[in-house]
Design an enzyme around this catalytic site. Structure first.
Site, PDB file in Angstrom:
ATOM      1  N   GLY A 198       0.838  -1.195   0.000  1.00 32.13           N
ATOM      2  CA  GLY A 198       0.000   0.000   0.000  1.00 32.13           C
ATOM      3  C   GLY A 198       0.873   1.245   0.000  1.00 32.13           C
ATOM      4  O   GLY A 198       1.983   1.254  -0.546  1.00 32.13           O
ATOM      5  N   SER A 199       0.406   2.280   0.676  1.00 27.97           N
ATOM      6  CA  SER A 199       1.098   3.565   0.606  1.00 27.97           C
ATOM      7  C   SER A 199       2.426   3.581   1.346  1.00 27.97           C
ATOM      8  O   SER A 199       3.197   4.526   1.210  1.00 27.97           O
ATOM      9  CB  SER A 199       0.202   4.675   1.152  1.00 27.97           C
ATOM     10  OG  SER A 199      -0.972   4.722   0.374  1.00 27.97           O
ATOM     11  N   THR A 200       2.706   2.539   2.144  1.00 21.03           N
ATOM     12  CA  THR A 200       4.022   2.517   2.795  1.00 21.03           C
ATOM     13  C   THR A 200       5.118   2.388   1.741  1.00 21.03           C
ATOM     14  O   THR A 200       6.285   2.614   2.019  1.00 21.03           O
ATOM     15  CB  THR A 200       4.151   1.344   3.788  1.00 21.03           C
ATOM     16  OG1 THR A 200       3.971   0.110   3.089  1.00 21.03           O
ATOM     17  CG2 THR A 200       3.105   1.419   4.887  1.00 21.03           C
ATOM     18  N   TYR A 201       4.724   2.024   0.525  1.00 19.92           N
ATOM     19  CA  TYR A 201       5.669   1.847  -0.573  1.00 19.92           C
ATOM     20  C   TYR A 201       6.035   3.176  -1.220  1.00 19.92           C
ATOM     21  O   TYR A 201       6.921   3.243  -2.059  1.00 19.92           O
ATOM     22  CB  TYR A 201       4.990   0.932  -1.598  1.00 19.92           C
ATOM     23  CG  TYR A 201       5.912   0.201  -2.557  1.00 19.92           C
ATOM     24  CD1 TYR A 201       6.973  -0.562  -2.109  1.00 19.92           C
ATOM     25  CD2 TYR A 201       5.671   0.248  -3.930  1.00 19.92           C
ATOM     26  CE1 TYR A 201       7.772  -1.257  -2.989  1.00 19.92           C
ATOM     27  CE2 TYR A 201       6.465  -0.448  -4.823  1.00 19.92           C
ATOM     28  CZ  TYR A 201       7.523  -1.200  -4.349  1.00 19.92           C
ATOM     29  OH  TYR A 201       8.303  -1.894  -5.219  1.00 19.92           O
ATOM     30  N   LYS A 202       5.343   4.246  -0.807  1.00 21.20           N
ATOM     31  CA  LYS A 202       5.496   5.497  -1.551  1.00 21.20           C
ATOM     32  C   LYS A 202       6.879   6.122  -1.409  1.00 21.20           C
ATOM     33  O   LYS A 202       7.346   6.834  -2.308  1.00 21.20           O
ATOM     34  CB  LYS A 202       4.399   6.486  -1.156  1.00 21.20           C
ATOM     35  CG  LYS A 202       3.077   6.117  -1.856  1.00 21.20           C
ATOM     36  CD  LYS A 202       1.909   6.979  -1.452  1.00 21.20           C
ATOM     37  CE  LYS A 202       0.674   6.534  -2.251  1.00 21.20           C
ATOM     38  NZ  LYS A 202      -0.573   7.048  -1.667  1.00 21.20           N
TER      39      LYS A 202
END
Lengths: 641, 386
Positions: free
Chosen positions: A334-338
């Protein structure tokens, strides 16, 4: 012709000489046989008759497993045990009958035990019950002298004082099955093989089935010895000699890098949720907590778990207690990959960090529309704002610009797509997708639209909580190589990481600023979780949500289903990664709450509390094993047999 | 090519049935009897251990296969062996080099070569292959040298090259077997006594050097243990000494008639490691006593004697040497194994043919006796045309 050549006569002459020599050798062997069997028969038959000294195999005590402060996670427990010995029993069925007054036994079980005793050699004990309560043990001990054939004794068994806290890391021990024996004797000579077989057939011997118990089997096993016993003609033990040269050698202790109090706290903090958490010391790479909850109790496995109980664990596919979610579990980040996507974009040079991208709440590409989590849009955002507000549209745009190949390559520098060898068995590599991967896995080419999904950590990309913790630690350490480890002192696994190079420090500082913004600046998605409650140091982190299902156009129009309106299994996973303190990072953490829906709502508070607890406990302080001796100082290698 | 075709015609002339009838059936029946004793002993050695309960059955099946191998090998005309001796020898040598380069490590030693799904142990083939090569060599060359010393130098090379490769694996037992049976053939070919004496003296003199420089640590340990128990010193009961001591107790407690089938306490107690493989004789000795055990040894002497007589009756040098080499190979196994079990030699992993559990030695033994049978059928063929 025959006999005319000199060789023919020579051959015959020599053959007769050889035959005579061979006959003499055979004669000598028969003479030796006569000497042993007839002349020295008396001496040897005394030695063989039980009226003499007998050596019984004595299995070694397994080494303990301790946490970084020396608190036992796997140790020994004395347990009472009752067995029957056919040779000494006058009437086996009657003996079983008497026993059944004290120990609960079905008639079938009684019959099976009697059968087993009859099939085995008459002097070999058959264990009837191995976990006697103190009362039963006392009662049977009193009974034993009047009941020949009844053997009541204390035996040492493996115990896990922390119960389910470290179930997945430690694994468990069990009696060796045929398959275990095959594995244990793999690569041994025939002689070692039979020694291994004899040792592991001993009723007190156990072998590691999973986790570090299995990985460090040789380190923990120790060396078998013998009990020197004097027995009478009936095989009854008259006395036991104390011979230190024969005593078994206990296996070596093994230290894990974990702090068992922090682990306990973290598990409790999850309450009834299922999920995983990994806490790492940023400086050393030590894993301080490795949580996967709910778990099983390894104590249940030591004496064999009933198939009914095992089925309960196995069939719980919703909470999967047998599954090591922190290491074997892979989820879309999810957004932790951003942070990965943003730094990859800067590395590729396809965007200036101050360049603004306009977010109207959706993004059009080809014939499709991609949505931002914020329906009204973020307006015009630069990179810093895009990270702290977790603007999906910004990341669709930069992912499209750089393409999936560069993103995949850069992701691997954070440790994604490869398995970290920790020495506890298991572990998955997850997926860093690109065109080659998709062709191999699915037989289809990569579609550019999929790049957009990967740009916000959804779709094909999958990561384990351990990998997310390593990513966070590397960002917090401004690009330094950090290798996670959980074995503090013990057999070190060979960490063979193909792509392992430092990341650009400037880029990482930018990512840190973004993560600080998430928890501490206006517009951050996890503002409520920034304060550690310790009067000063703050948390820097990033929220994430791993999609479990696709959201249809109709549902998006009528409002996305959440909470009680939807089956738990269909709710999204909540993620949070963080480090603290924000100005001098020491701890990195990743948390996933399965079906927890919102990263900021469920995962972030858990992560914040665990990190605060770690700082209160000072979980990083020097472990005991480095104080006593240098690592690797316990040299004597692997304990064989 | 022409030889092979001629032989086939030859073969057809004497009918296959006639050939089968002409086999040395007395010898084959004794061979079968020995294998039966082996299966019965194995049953006693393994029945207390549930994990090993199927071993006697497996062994019986292996023996069935081995018997077929023996009969087929026996019916192959002796000419064919002469024709194929060198290709077989060099082929096996190539496999041994293959083991050195690509072999898999099993049981701590590099002995196995994986060819597709089949694991082969070329060192085992080499025992038969070296015998064939030596026999072919002497058959062809003996008259050129009329027994001179130089005749034996190439013969020595035929043994030493594979022996060196096998020793590197390391497989000490097979190395010794190659030297023993090869040495026997060189002896039969009439190596001068004075050379034999010189070699004997040199061998004795080199024992210390071999002990210190050639043997590996574990092998040296075994020799130490062996010397200690021979001279009656107390030995470390944890290691090999324990095994030898327990074996001696088992054998010695057997007496004249033994403790009865499946009654041996030592054997049933699992005191003796390897008791179903290399130490199978202890089970026999403990449960059946001196009379039966020495009877088994006598039976072996009869089998070997009959085979040697076949070798002596053959007219071609090839058949004589091939059969004698086969006898020497099997005799070495038996003598070495029994001496080891009785505590007269160090523990080197040498099994007892037809009695020990294991398929490899069973096949080697069957091939050896097949060669003897072939020499018997072809005893009147001079084999000079080649």
């Amino acid at each position: 012709m025959n006999g005319n050549r000199p060789i023919d006569a020579l051959f015959s002459r020599r053959a007769l000489i050889a035959a005579a020599a061979g006959g003499t050798l055979f004669g000598g062997l028969i003479a030796r046989l006569f000497q042993l069997q007839i002349m020295e028969h008396e001496r040897f038959s005394v030695a063989a008759a039980d009226n003499g000294v007998r050596l019984d195999l004595a299995p070694p005590k397994r080494g303990r497993i301790l946490d970084r402060f020396g608190r036992p996670l796997a140790a020994h427990r004395q347990a009472g045990r009752v067995s029957i010995v056919r040779e000494q029993a006058e009437d086996l069925p009657r003996l079983m009958n008497v026993l059944s007054d004290h120990i609960e036994m079905s008639p079938e079980r009684q019959a099976r035990l009697i059968n087993e005793a009859r099939r085995q050699a008459s002097f070999q004990p058959v264990i009837v019950a191995s976990e006697l309560s103190y009362e039963d043990f006392a009662r049977l001990s009193v009974l034993a002298p009047q009941m020949p054939g009844l053997q009541v004794e204390m035996a040492s068994t493996r115990s896990y004082p922390r119960g389910r806290d470290f179930a997945h890391v430690m694994g468990y021990v069990a009696k060796a099955s045929e398959r275990d024996l095959e594995r244990l004797s793999d690569g041994s000579t025939a002689q070692e093989r039979s020694a291994i077989r004899r040792l592991f057939k001993h009723p007190d011997m156990r072998t590691g089935r999973s986790g570090v118990e299995r990985f460090a089997e040789e380190w923990l096993r120790g060396e078998a010895g013998f009990r020197k016993l004097e027995t009478n003609a009936a095989g009854r033990i008259i006395k036991e000699f104390d011979d230190p040269a024969l005593a078994p050698k206990q296996g070596k202790d093994l230290y894990l890098t974990v702090d068992s109090d922090l682990q306990r706290f973290a598990i409790d903090r999850f309450e009834s949720e299922s999920g995983a958490a990994v806490v790492m010391d940023i400086e050393s790479g030590d894993i301080l907590a490795f949580v996967s909850t709910p778990a099983f109790d390894p104590n249940d496995f030591v004496n064999g778990i009933s198939s009914k109980d095992y089925a309960l664990l196995r069939d719980d596919t919703e909470y999967s207690p047998l599954y090591h979610k922190a290491y074997d579990g892979t989820y879309p980040p999810g957004s932790t990959y951003k942070m990965v996507v943003a730094s990859a974009a800067l590395d590729a040079g396809i965007i200036n960090p101050e360049e603004r991208v306009f977010c109207p709440g959706h993004y059009r590409f080809g014939n499709n529309t991609w949505h931002c989590w914020k329906r009204g849009g973020h307006g015009s955002v630069n990179m810093h704002w895009a990270i702290k507000g977790s603007c999906d549209v910004y990341f669709y745009e930069i992912a499209k610009r750089m393409g999936v190949e560069h993103l995949a390559e850069y992701s691997k520098k954070f440790g994604f797509g490869q398995r970290w060898e920790l020495g506890i068995m298991g572990g998955r590599s997850g997926v860093v997708p690109n065109d080659a991967w998709k062709r191999a896995a699915r037989g289809e080419p990569w579609y550019e639209g999929e790049t957009l999904n990967v740009g916000i950590g959804q779709g094909q990309v999958s990561t384990s909580p351990l990998q997310l913790a390593v990513m966070t630690a590397r960002i917090a350490a401004e690009g330094k190589i950090i290798t996670p480890r959980i074995i503090g002192e013990g057999p070190r696994p060979d960490a063979d990481i193909p792509l392992d190079e430092p990341l650009d420090a400037d880029l990482m500082r930018r990512m840190k600023a973004g993560m600080y913004g998430v928890t501490s600046e206006a517009g951050g998605t996890a503002l409520r979780s920034g304060d550690l409650g310790l009067g000063g140091p703050r948390l820097a982190g990033k929220t994430g949500t791993a999609q479990v299902r696709r959201i249809s156009r109709a549902e998006r129009a009528s409002g996305i289903l959440k909470g009680d309106n939807i089956d738990r299994r269909l709710r999204d996973h909540a993620l949070f990664v963080a480090y603290a303190p924000h100005d001098d990072p020491k701890y990195a953490i990743s948390v996933i709450v399965e079906h927890g829906e919102g990263g900021s709502r469920t995962a972030a508070p858990i992560a914040r509390d665990i990190v605060a607890e770690a700082m209160l406990l000072d979980a990083r302080r020097t472990p005991v094993y480095t104080r006593t001796a240098n690592v690797g100082g316990s040299s004597s290698g692997n304990g064989g047999l | 090519m022409s030889i092979a075709r001629a032989s086939r015609l030859d073969f057809n002339r004497k009918t296959l049935l006639g050939q089968v009838g002409a086999l040395p059936w007395g010898l084959i029946l004794l061979f079968v009897a020995m294998a039966m004793i082996g299966v019965a002993t194995l049953h006693s050695a393994t029945f207390t251990n549930p994990g090993e309960a199927d071993l006697p059955m497996k062994q019986a099946v292996r023996f069935g296969i081995a018997l077929v191998v023996l009969l087929i090998a026996g019916l192959v005309p002796i000419k064919w062996y002469l024709t194929l001796a060198w290709p077989i020898y060099f082929g096996t040598l190539a496999l041994l080099v293959g083991v050195e380069l690509f072999g898999t490590v099993g049981g701590g030693a590099q002995r196995w070569l994986q060819i597709g799904p089949i694991g082969v142990q070329p060192s085992e083939f080499m025992k038969v292959a070296a015998t064939l090569a030596l026999a072919a060599y002497y058959h062809k060359r003996w008259n050129d040298y009329s027994g001179g010393f130089l005749l034996h130098v190439p013969a020595l090379a035929i043994i030493i090259i594979p022996a060196a490769l096998v020793f590197r694996q390391p497989d000490f037992g097979t190395t010794l077997a190659l030297f023993a049976s090869g040495g026997m053939l060189i002896f039969l070919a009439g190596l001068w006594w004075r050379v034999i004496m010189a070699i004997g003296v040199a061998a004795v003199a080199s024992i210390p050097a071999i002990y210190f420089f050639v043997l590996q640590d574990y092998q040296r340990e075994r020799v130490d243990t062996y010397l200690a128990q021979l001279t009656g010193q107390s030995v470390n009961v944890m290691d090999d000494g324990y095994q030898i001591e327990q074996a001696k107790i088992a054998i010695g407690s057997g007496g004249w008639t033994g403790k009865g089938y499946m009654e041996g306490t030592q054997s049933q107690l699992d005191y003796i490691p390897e008791q179903h493989t290399d130490f199978i004789l202890t089970v026999l000795a403990e449960e059946f006593g001196f009379l039966v055990t020495s009877g088994v040894l006598v039976l072996w002497m009869v089998i070997l004697g009959l085979s040697l007589a076949i070798a002596m009756r053959a007219s071609s040098l090839f058949a004589r040497f091939a059969a004698a080499g086969a006898v020497a190979t099997v005799a070495f196994y038996i003598l070495f194994n029994v001496a080891m079990v009785l505590g007269l030699l160090p523990v080197v992993g040498v099994p007892l043919p037809l009695l020990s559990y294991g398929g490899t030695v069973m096949l080697t033994t069957a091939a050896c006796f097949g060669l003897v049978c072939s020499a018997h059928l072809g005893r009147n063929e001079p084999l000079t045309s080649s």
